[in-house]
Design a protein around this motif. Structure first.
Motif, PDB file in Angstrom:
ATOM      1  N   TYR A   1      34.616  80.113  34.436  1.00 31.88           N
ATOM      2  CA  TYR A   1      34.749  80.430  33.012  1.00 31.88           C
ATOM      3  C   TYR A   1      36.146  80.908  32.659  1.00 31.88           C
ATOM      4  O   TYR A   1      36.570  80.775  31.517  1.00 31.88           O
TER       5      TYR A   1
ATOM      6  N   ASP B   1      26.317  82.730  38.020  1.00 31.14           N
ATOM      7  CA  ASP B   1      25.039  82.058  38.262  1.00 31.14           C
ATOM      8  C   ASP B   1      25.247  80.547  38.322  1.00 31.14           C
ATOM      9  O   ASP B   1      26.091  80.001  37.598  1.00 31.14           O
TER      10      ASP B   1
ATOM     11  N   LYS C   1      25.118  78.602  35.000  1.00 29.25           N
ATOM     12  CA  LYS C   1      26.294  78.838  34.160  1.00 29.25           C
ATOM     13  C   LYS C   1      27.514  78.115  34.741  1.00 29.25           C
ATOM     14  O   LYS C   1      28.353  77.596  34.004  1.00 29.25           O
TER      15      LYS C   1
ATOM     16  N   LYS D   1      27.333  74.599  33.580  1.00 28.52           N
ATOM     17  CA  LYS D   1      27.621  74.479  32.140  1.00 28.52           C
ATOM     18  C   LYS D   1      29.115  74.515  31.846  1.00 28.52           C
ATOM     19  O   LYS D   1      29.629  73.703  31.074  1.00 28.52           O
ATOM     20  N   PHE D   2      29.797  75.485  32.437  1.00 25.09           N
ATOM     21  CA  PHE D   2      31.233  75.601  32.188  1.00 25.09           C
ATOM     22  C   PHE D   2      31.998  74.444  32.826  1.00 25.09           C
ATOM     23  O   PHE D   2      32.966  73.952  32.269  1.00 25.09           O
TER      24      PHE D   2
END
Lengths: 225, 225, 225, 225
Positions: D75, D113, D116, D119-120
């Motif tokens: 992220y 996680d 996540k 997703k990023f």
């Protein structure tokens, strides 16, 4: 007269052996965490072992007892060693602990450092051996059933298993290598590489198949030698 | 001649009493982690306490010893209780442990759950009291010196301190409330609300001022009653 | 000439529409985690705010919308900022995030470092301000309702709240200080110092009282200035 | 007709420019964490790649640049994607991130996680592909060099590597499978099964050999196709 002495001699040698054979069943304690706590349930692995002994007409020779408490780590076993094991005067103790020591690192921030794990494990064995207990140490089974070392804790479980094998060698005690047995089984029987549902219901706790498989491995270790 | 015997008689009776009073100093052990391990160093709090006793002409009355090991949590103390404390036959033991139990939750994933902390703490006290040791329990000092409850572990340290006070009440032992003392001091003496540099050099381990402040609090607790 | 009248007619019809445009409700988005996701439920805080507006005859002036997703941390908000907020062209956005950033440190090992928290928070505000959105930042409420700073995450929640207040000052945006409001309330209304059951059902998620209290604080912030 | 000649003229002038466009070096950015930050150092892998190109007379064809920042997780890359990558208009981007996402779970309680992470990662690729960048995704190397899956994070690293391979397939981008390459190398070249000292100096950061090995793998991926 010489014959008589001979017979007496034999009797004197044989008596203790006979006594050892007959008088009382071998008392076996399984010392561990929630898997062992569930082990004495209706479908638990200890219950299954007792049934196996009965089916083979060996019920009189063994008395199996569980001493498992959910969430226990190696130091919890040490804290209750006197009360739950030593005071029961067992002949054999299986130590089967390590999953929570690894798992709780990320789930609660309260796992057990590897060096501390070894220290407490050594202390457990030392106190048991001082009481002439036959100790059988078990490597931890699984946290996740994927068979390609891609479960989050596989690295740590493999490492703690190596530590246990080293502890066994150092202390000259028997190993029941559950981690290897589970791994070999899952390589053959988990073709879809699922996380759970083969030997465990939730990545850790055992299905009926899991309890059966564990019971067989434990029994092999118990009757060995 | 009778007088002589009388004197001898008195002496024989008195000697042990005198001996009891004079001959051996009160043996005090400080049982803890890295702060206590450093406590016996040249500027450590135990060294400072020894100097305080000397300055007050009380050296003969007390024998202070450190039993601190870096990284120790409550269960580590339990593991080495026999070797490092009970076997030394101390009269007084300060238990000063808890910082790593809280800190290692996020720094290593290997802190100690609150319920386990209490269990091992109780066990420590029980075994010491069985040997008639006067136990003094200390609340943990600080992980970070900010004085407005905004250090990451403040919530947990406050909670574990409450647990220790409850343990003390339950077991009827003395408390040396270091956490409260440090907190009060920092409210007055940390106007810039700095994280470190007042009583600690690195948020945890003590500066010279920190060791001095700790020595005073420990001494107050020791001579109390 | 008829054309001219036609234009006048259109203008007369259009005027009220233009007026309506100016009168169009203020669009408010609540951007957050599971508490905000539940906020649009039957007893959620956003639903309660809508009811409060209706009761006061101000329904036409505000349009409230939730944009909360369970488990979200500050960087999750950043990832969905465009889709879930900017593209909706809101007039006002409440940012209410931080509980999972702190909580997941020990529960999953996946919390958010303080410096990263600030970086993403700043970025959120910057992008919203570039679109002339009025931003209201909220300090995190509670993880545990004990009122003496003895909930495990209190230190970290207090610290992240300070960071948010600093972010607000630096970016010149409004603060809705929920953490302070909840703390003050619990000091008065939690005499038994319980962990949950006052404003939360499970230490984090809100009871009906909690949602009502939160709705009032949010409303105060919204109508302020 | 004159217009037509004008167009032809423009084309004739433009052609060499188009040619020049093709001849301009391929701009390659390495987007990652501390390993990539060190990659532009005197012995870093990017520096070594530049030297390899020079030795092969291909300096003019490639322009390599590092965009690594210590401690970065997926992220963090997303947050600085615009500034550090997209705005530089690269032709090729290597994404090499994941070690901190896994490692910080236990070392700081602030890992990422798995869901996540995906997703990023997807979002990174989507934004790069929208700018016609050729993306090469790298699986994470190692945290510990033991070659029998007994490093604490091996399970998680293996899992995140699988996730990256799936991401690559789903997004139709190239994979540079560093984890596999490092694993194969260590099986052959770490006979003592040491934790560090082969390709890394500290279990994570690269030795000179490590940087050389990494440079070769990256170069193979770059010139491929």
């Amino acid at each position: 007269m010489q014959r008589f002495y001979k017979l007496i001699q034999i009797a004197l040698i044989a008596l203790p052996l006979l006594a050892m054979r007959q008088d009382k069943p071998l008392k076996v304690i399984f010392f561990g965490d929630s898997i062992t706590q569930a082990g004495v349930g209706p479908t638990g692995y200890i219950t299954k072992m007792t049934e196996m002994l009965k089916a083979n007409g060996k019920s009189a020779q063994y008395e199996l007892a569980g001493a498992g408490i959910g969430g226990n780590k190696v130091y919890d076993l040490y804290l209750r060693l006197e009360d739950d094991v030593l005071s029961k005067k067992p002949d054999v103790v299986f130590i089967y602990v390590g999953i929570n020591d690894v798992w709780h690192k990320t789930s609660h921030g309260t796992g057990t450092d590897a060096d501390k794990y070894v220290k407490f494990y050594d202390a457990l064995i030392r106190k048991m051996k001082a009481q002439n207990i036959r100790v059988i140490v078990c490597t931890p089974t699984v946290i996740g059933e994927r068979n390609d070392n891609s479960n989050a804790q596989d690295g740590d479980l493999n490492y703690y298993s190596k530590l246990i094998r080293d502890i066994a060698t150092k202390n000259n005690v028997q190993v029941c290598d559950l981690r290897k047995a589970f791994g070999d089984y899952l390589l053959k029987n988990n073709p879809e590489n699922k996380e759970k549902g083969i030997l465990t219901s939730d990545r850790v706790h055992l299905t009926d198949d899991g309890n059966k498989f564990l019971a067989e491995r434990m029994m092999e270790a118990l009757v060995q030698k």
